[in-house]
Design an enzyme around this catalytic site. Structure first.
Site, short mmCIF file in Angstrom:
data_model
loop_
_atom_site.label_atom_id
_atom_site.label_comp_id
_atom_site.label_asym_id
_atom_site.label_seq_id
_atom_site.Cartn_x
_atom_site.Cartn_y
_atom_site.Cartn_z
N THR A 1 46.41 46.85 44.66
CA THR A 1 46.04 47.22 46.14
C THR A 1 44.76 46.81 46.59
OG1 THR A 1 47.61 49.15 45.82
CG2 THR A 1 47.05 48.59 48.14
N GLU B 1 47.54 49.39 35.59
CA GLU B 1 47.16 48.96 37.00
C GLU B 1 47.12 50.44 37.86
OE1 GLU B 1 49.41 45.97 38.88
OE2 GLU B 1 48.97 46.94 40.87
N LYS C 1 51.17 37.25 41.12
CA LYS C 1 52.35 38.21 41.09
C LYS C 1 53.45 38.02 42.34
CE LYS C 1 51.82 42.70 43.61
NZ LYS C 1 51.27 44.13 43.79
N ARG D 1 45.48 53.23 46.38
CA ARG D 1 45.96 53.93 47.26
C ARG D 1 45.69 55.52 47.38
NH1 ARG D 1 51.86 51.55 46.27
NH2 ARG D 1 51.07 49.42 45.58
C1 3PG Z 1 54.21 49.00 44.14
O1 3PG Z 1 53.80 48.25 45.17
O2 3PG Z 1 53.75 50.27 44.24
C2 3PG Z 1 54.44 48.24 43.20
O3 3PG Z 1 54.90 47.10 43.35
C3 3PG Z 1 55.53 48.97 42.13
O4 3PG Z 1 56.58 48.90 42.83
P1 3PG Z 1 57.90 49.79 42.16
O5 3PG Z 1 57.78 50.96 42.62
O6 3PG Z 1 59.16 48.98 42.89
O7 3PG Z 1 57.69 49.06 40.68
#
Ligand code: 3PG
Length: 213
Positions: free
Chosen positions: A73, A45, A133, A49
């Site tokens: 995102t 994924e 999710k 961002r």
């Molecule tokens: C994020 O928001 O970047 C993902 O949910 C991943 O979260 P993590 O860094 O806690 O694995």
């Protein structure tokens, strides 16, 4: 369930760990995709961002067509359109908004929407979503929450993300309603920035061997 999410479930049955990636430069995308495949992973994924996110999805699909690459995102209609034009196989959002739902249109079945409560899970199911999710998984109750949700909502499946790590991935994946876990620990922003492709492959292999043992 659409062919696409079926494909994702088949890929997750082989390797149920989805690295959540922050890619700073499109040049990083091809070696990153190859490192993930080398480590035995089947799904990734790419978060939107960074400005390079959309280009990275296209570059990863070009370098490793067999890797399922989703856009993360995804917040609005522009994100949906740009992701699908870049070749994203699926979409992930942290939650749901009226605007995002309306913008999805016929692409609705490609989205894995974030939920944090039973009410949100029920609303998403009413809208047609079956794979959700749990986000942020560790704050939204973690393993005990997913066990509790399986009672009244046995028809729903989850990809917990947020606070999942090498230490607790196996606990999540032992649950019958968990299809895959997502997390940034396999390929952190720092790993990607420094081009530590061997380290990323090693962490992927370690994660898969820990959950199969
Ligand atoms: C994020 O928001 O970047 C993902 O949910 C991943 O979260 P993590 O860094 O806690 O694995």
């Amino acid at each position: 369930m659409t062919p696409s999410l079926n494909e994702l479930k088949l890929a997750a049955a082989k390797a149920p760990v989805v690295p959540v990636l922050v890619v700073g430069s499109v040049e990083q995308a091809a070696p990153l995709a190859k490192a993930l495949l080398d480590g035995g992973l089947t799904i990734a994924e790419v978060t939107l961002r960074t400005p390079a996110g959309i280009g990275a999805i296209a570059a990863m699909k070009a370098a490793a067509p067999e890797l399922l690459v989703g856009a993360g995102t995804v917040l609005n209609g522009d994100d949906v359109r740009n992701s699908l034009e870049a070749g994203a196989d699926f979409l992930v959002s942290p939650g749901m908004s009226h605007g995002l739902l309306a913008a999805l249109g016929k692409h609705k079945p490609l989205l894995i929407p974030g939920i944090a409560t039973a009410s949100e899970a029920m609303s998403r199911h009413e809208e047609g979503f079956e794979l959700l999710k749990l986000f942020p998984a560790n704050i939204a109750g973690g393993v005990p929450a997913l066990k509790a949700l399986a009672g009244p909502l046995p028809h729903l499946q989850f990809m917990p993300t947020g606070g999942v790590s090498a230490d607790n991935a196996g606990d999540y994946l032992a649950l019958p309603n968990v299809v895959a876990v997502g997390g940034s620990w396999i390929a952190t922003k720092a790993d990607v920035e420094s081009g530590d492709w061997a380290g990323i492959s090693r962490k992927a292999r370690e994660a898969l061997s820990a959950i199969s043992s």
